[in-house]
Design an enzyme around this catalytic site. Structure first.
Site, PDB file in Angstrom:
ATOM      1  N   THR A  27      54.943  21.617  22.871  1.00  0.00           N
ATOM      2  CA  THR A  27      53.504  21.687  22.604  1.00  0.00           C
ATOM      3  C   THR A  27      53.329  22.578  21.373  1.00  0.00           C
ATOM      4  O   THR A  27      54.276  23.222  20.935  1.00  0.00           O
ATOM      5  CB  THR A  27      52.735  22.310  23.789  1.00  0.00           C
ATOM      6  OG1 THR A  27      53.126  23.681  23.932  1.00  0.00           O
ATOM      7  CG2 THR A  27      52.996  21.572  25.097  1.00  0.00           C
ATOM      8  N   VAL A  82      60.027  29.870  24.264  1.00  0.00           N
ATOM      9  CA  VAL A  82      58.974  30.472  23.435  1.00  0.00           C
ATOM     10  C   VAL A  82      59.088  29.948  22.006  1.00  0.00           C
ATOM     11  O   VAL A  82      60.127  30.075  21.356  1.00  0.00           O
ATOM     12  CB  VAL A  82      59.070  32.015  23.452  1.00  0.00           C
ATOM     13  CG1 VAL A  82      58.009  32.618  22.540  1.00  0.00           C
ATOM     14  CG2 VAL A  82      58.916  32.543  24.881  1.00  0.00           C
ATOM     15  N   LYS A  83      57.980  29.349  21.542  1.00  0.00           N
ATOM     16  CA  LYS A  83      57.968  28.769  20.195  1.00  0.00           C
ATOM     17  C   LYS A  83      57.398  29.796  19.228  1.00  0.00           C
ATOM     18  O   LYS A  83      56.304  30.343  19.468  1.00  0.00           O
ATOM     19  CB  LYS A  83      57.098  27.510  20.224  1.00  0.00           C
ATOM     20  CG  LYS A  83      57.522  26.434  19.262  1.00  0.00           C
ATOM     21  CD  LYS A  83      56.711  25.190  19.566  1.00  0.00           C
ATOM     22  CE  LYS A  83      56.968  24.090  18.597  1.00  0.00           C
ATOM     23  NZ  LYS A  83      56.005  23.001  18.755  1.00  0.00           N
ATOM     24  N   LEU A  84      58.139  30.030  18.147  1.00  0.00           N
ATOM     25  CA  LEU A  84      57.753  31.069  17.177  1.00  0.00           C
ATOM     26  C   LEU A  84      57.787  30.475  15.773  1.00  0.00           C
ATOM     27  O   LEU A  84      58.691  29.683  15.455  1.00  0.00           O
ATOM     28  CB  LEU A  84      58.767  32.215  17.228  1.00  0.00           C
ATOM     29  CG  LEU A  84      58.945  32.919  18.581  1.00  0.00           C
ATOM     30  CD1 LEU A  84      60.333  33.545  18.677  1.00  0.00           C
ATOM     31  CD2 LEU A  84      57.862  33.977  18.749  1.00  0.00           C
TER      32      LEU A  84
END
Ligand code: E4P
Length: 220
Positions: A27, A82-84
């Site tokens: 997402t 975790v998207k960074l």
């Protein structure tokens, strides 16, 4: 190559997951906002449906804020990645979160040097945006191929996640470029499965089956 679906729409996740082909979901803030749903609720619902990696993106811009948000979203489900963003703060947050055993997906990657930095910061996944690279007149799949080649030569374990996939041919090209994963929008999945010869063949088989001696129109 594994398949993730790139969406925050639960019905889309449910439908494609039922095909038995999904290993995860990605997402981003735009997708979650367009779903009109609460971020945490969406991620947790997706995690219940799909037992794989679920990318949830932070929105803080500073490392401290990203780390705080990252720890929080990682606590929502064991499946959360975790998207960074690929910024200095994103790399810093990636290093810290990775050292805590939290999985990370470094997003908005547009070059091989960026991908090499993300790997050294401990990223679990790197997301080169193939379609957006194509949009500015470069070759997005060539970027995927070069990142994979550099990782293989450097014995780097970070997985290459081909993102911003726009059509079935991108999926084929990503697989041939050595991508470990492609995150595919719902519409592209529906395009991938269709072939006129499959439908024509099925129609002909059923027509012939119905013509056999003693067959009634209702029985297959
Ligand atoms: C990746 O994780 C992103 O969510 C996504 O692939 C972006 O695709 P777009 O360029 O079609 O928005």
């Amino acid at each position: 190559m594994q398949f993730f679906i790139d969406t925050a729409i639960i019905d889309e996740v449910r439908e494609i997951n039922a095909w038995g082909v999904l290993s995860g979901v990605t997402t981003n803030p735009s997708l979650v906002a367009s779903s009109g749903r609460d971020f945490r609720e969406v991620i947790q619902e997706i995690a219940q449906l799909v037992g794989g990696a679920i990318s949830a993106e932070v929105t803080a811009l500073d490392a401290e804020g990203m780390i705080k948000e990252g720890r929080e979203v990682a606590g929502w489900s064991d499946h959360v990645v975790v998207k960074l963003p690929l910024t200095p703060a994103g790399l810093q947050a990636c290093k810290t979160l990775s050292s805590e055993g939290i999985k990370t997906n470094i997003t908005l990657c547009f070059s091989v040097p960026q991908a090499l930095l993300a790997a050294r910061a401990g990223a679990t996944y790197i997301s080169p945006f193939a379609g957006r690279v194509d949009d500015i007149g470069w070759d997005g799949i060539e970027l995927v191929r070069q990142i994979k080649e550099a990782y293989v030569l450097g014995d780097i374990q970070t997985k290459v996640l081909a993102a911003s996939i726009r059509h079935p041919q991108h999926v084929v090209q990503a697989a041939l470029a050595g991508a470990d994963v492609a995150t595919v929008p719902y519409k592209v999945f529906t395009q991938m499965i269709k072939h006129p010869l499959t439908q024509a063949g099925l129609d002909a088989f059923l027509k012939d089956w119905a013509k056999r001696a003693g067959a009634s129109p209702e029985t297959p």
